[in-house]
Scaffold this motif. Structure first.
Motif, short mmCIF file in Angstrom:
data_model
loop_
_atom_site.label_atom_id
_atom_site.label_comp_id
_atom_site.label_asym_id
_atom_site.label_seq_id
_atom_site.Cartn_x
_atom_site.Cartn_y
_atom_site.Cartn_z
N ALA A 68 30.19 -28.46 21.66
CA ALA A 68 28.79 -28.23 22.01
C ALA A 68 28.34 -26.85 21.56
CB ALA A 68 28.60 -28.39 23.52
N VAL A 69 29.18 -25.85 21.75
CA VAL A 69 28.82 -24.49 21.34
C VAL A 69 28.80 -24.38 19.82
CG1 VAL A 69 29.51 -22.06 21.41
CG2 VAL A 69 29.67 -23.46 23.47
N THR A 94 23.89 -18.85 23.30
CA THR A 94 24.92 -19.78 23.75
C THR A 94 26.27 -19.22 23.31
OG1 THR A 94 23.42 -21.66 23.48
CG2 THR A 94 25.77 -22.15 23.73
N THR A 131 23.56 -18.40 28.03
CA THR A 131 24.47 -19.38 28.62
C THR A 131 25.90 -19.13 28.15
OG1 THR A 131 22.75 -21.07 28.74
CG2 THR A 131 25.03 -21.84 28.83
N SER A 149 25.51 -25.50 18.57
CA SER A 149 24.31 -24.85 19.11
C SER A 149 23.73 -23.84 18.13
CB SER A 149 24.63 -24.18 20.44
OG SER A 149 25.55 -23.12 20.24
N ARG A 150 22.52 -23.40 18.40
CA ARG A 150 21.85 -22.43 17.52
C ARG A 150 22.61 -21.11 17.54
NH1 ARG A 150 15.54 -21.74 18.24
NH2 ARG A 150 16.02 -20.41 16.45
#
Length: 326
Positions: free
Chosen positions: A81-82, A91, A35, A85-86
């Protein structure tokens, strides 16, 4: 074994195990879609860049790269959000040069613009073009400045992505250097901002050529200046801001890719290699040049130095001008 050597050995063993795990993870990467998050609405310059990159990168990775638009708050919603993220390479963030000013503009981001990310690759650099409706009264930057001085606070301009973008900062720096007062009208991206400009909701726009060019070529928008030190190869007839009475003025926009901090170095290296390769493909170069973007390649460290340098530069200017978004 001597007791003083045991801690050092443990550190070396841990580092070796971590490196081995990183390479193992990279060898299996990617085994599912990736993504690419964009902090702006569809149709704008960042979105155009992300979709071009996603298509090409997906081909080289052998997995789809899906663009996820998360507009709002000058791209800080998407960036947060990024950051959360993992860090596994699945991502990524398509970032613009406005990222470098976000730490000074926002008092509470929820992430650190430098420490929360791994630089992956610079994609390209671009001037910012100041545009006005072709049916309107502005033909040169001098026309804009004269009108703003005659009626302080009356002129307004579209800001795609709010106040935390390079386009918005270019407007603020122009207002400061030219000693004029104009009103910012924020939108969630350059697509909605250009729609507002074309409909006559606002008087001016500050944008990247990649999204403004179709409207310039169609004759609906008139470019009055570019913000780079020298003229743009895609708009060679348009004078710079510096040429039109504001000496030394320079603002350059750029695009790049970031990953969450902690992403394995081998994955970052793989992404950097693939992105640099696709940027050197003749059709990619041609497409970016048509959009007014100069291809930018280099190592993750090169991109990291650019971000750090602009973070200092924009931060100093923002604090000096007293600009705050929240």
């Amino acid at each position: 074994m001597h007791s003083t050597l045991r801690p050092l050995l443990n550190v070396l063993l841990f580092a070796g195990a971590a490196l081995a795990a990183s390479f193992a993870q990279a060898q299996d990467y990617p085994n599912k879609p990736v993504t690419l998050v964009v902090g702006f609405a569809p149709g704008g310059s960042a979105d155009i860049m992300a979709r071009l990159l996603a298509q090409k990168l997906g081909d080289s990775l052998g997995q789809p790269v899906v663009v996820d638009n998360k507009p709002g708050a000058g791209a800080t919603i998407a960036t947060a959000a990024v950051a959360a993220s993992r860090p596994d390479g699945y991502t990524l963030l398509l970032v613009t040069s406005g990222h470098a000013g976000s730490g000074a503009l926002y008092s509470r981001l929820g992430y650190d613009p430098l420490k929360s990310f791994e630089p992956v690759a610079k994609v390209g650099a671009s001037p910012i073009v100041i545009v006005a409706p072709a049916a309107g009264p502005f033909r040169t930057l001098k026309d804009v400045i004269d009108a703003a001085r005659r009626s302080p606070g009356k002129l307004n301009y579209a800001a795609g992505g709010g106040g935390a973008t390079t386009t918005s900062l270019a407007a603020e720096f122009l207002k400061s250097d030219a000693k004029i007062d104009m009103v910012m009208v924020p939108y969630k991206g350059s697509g909605p901002a250009l729609t507002a400009l074309l409909s006559g909701e606002v008087d001016l726009g500050f944008d990247i050529p990649s999204s403004a060019l179709p409207h310039i070529k169609s004759g609906k928008l008139r470019p009055v200046a570019v913000t780079t030190r020298t003229r743009s190869s895609v708009l060679p007839e348009v004078p710079t801001v510096a040429e039109q009475g504001i000496p030394g003025f320079e603002v350059t926009g750029w695009f790049g890719v970031l990953a969450p901090a902690g992403t394995p170095s081998a994955i970052v290296a793989r992404l950097n290699k693939d992105i640099n390769a696709l940027l050197n493909e003749p059709d990619t170069k041609s497409r970016l040049q048509d959009l007014g973007v100069e291809v930018g390649t280099g190592s993750p460290a090169d991109f990291g130095r650019l971000i750090a340098g602009d973070t200092r530069r924009y931060g100093d200017a923002i604090r000096k001008l007293g600009i705050k978004v929240d």
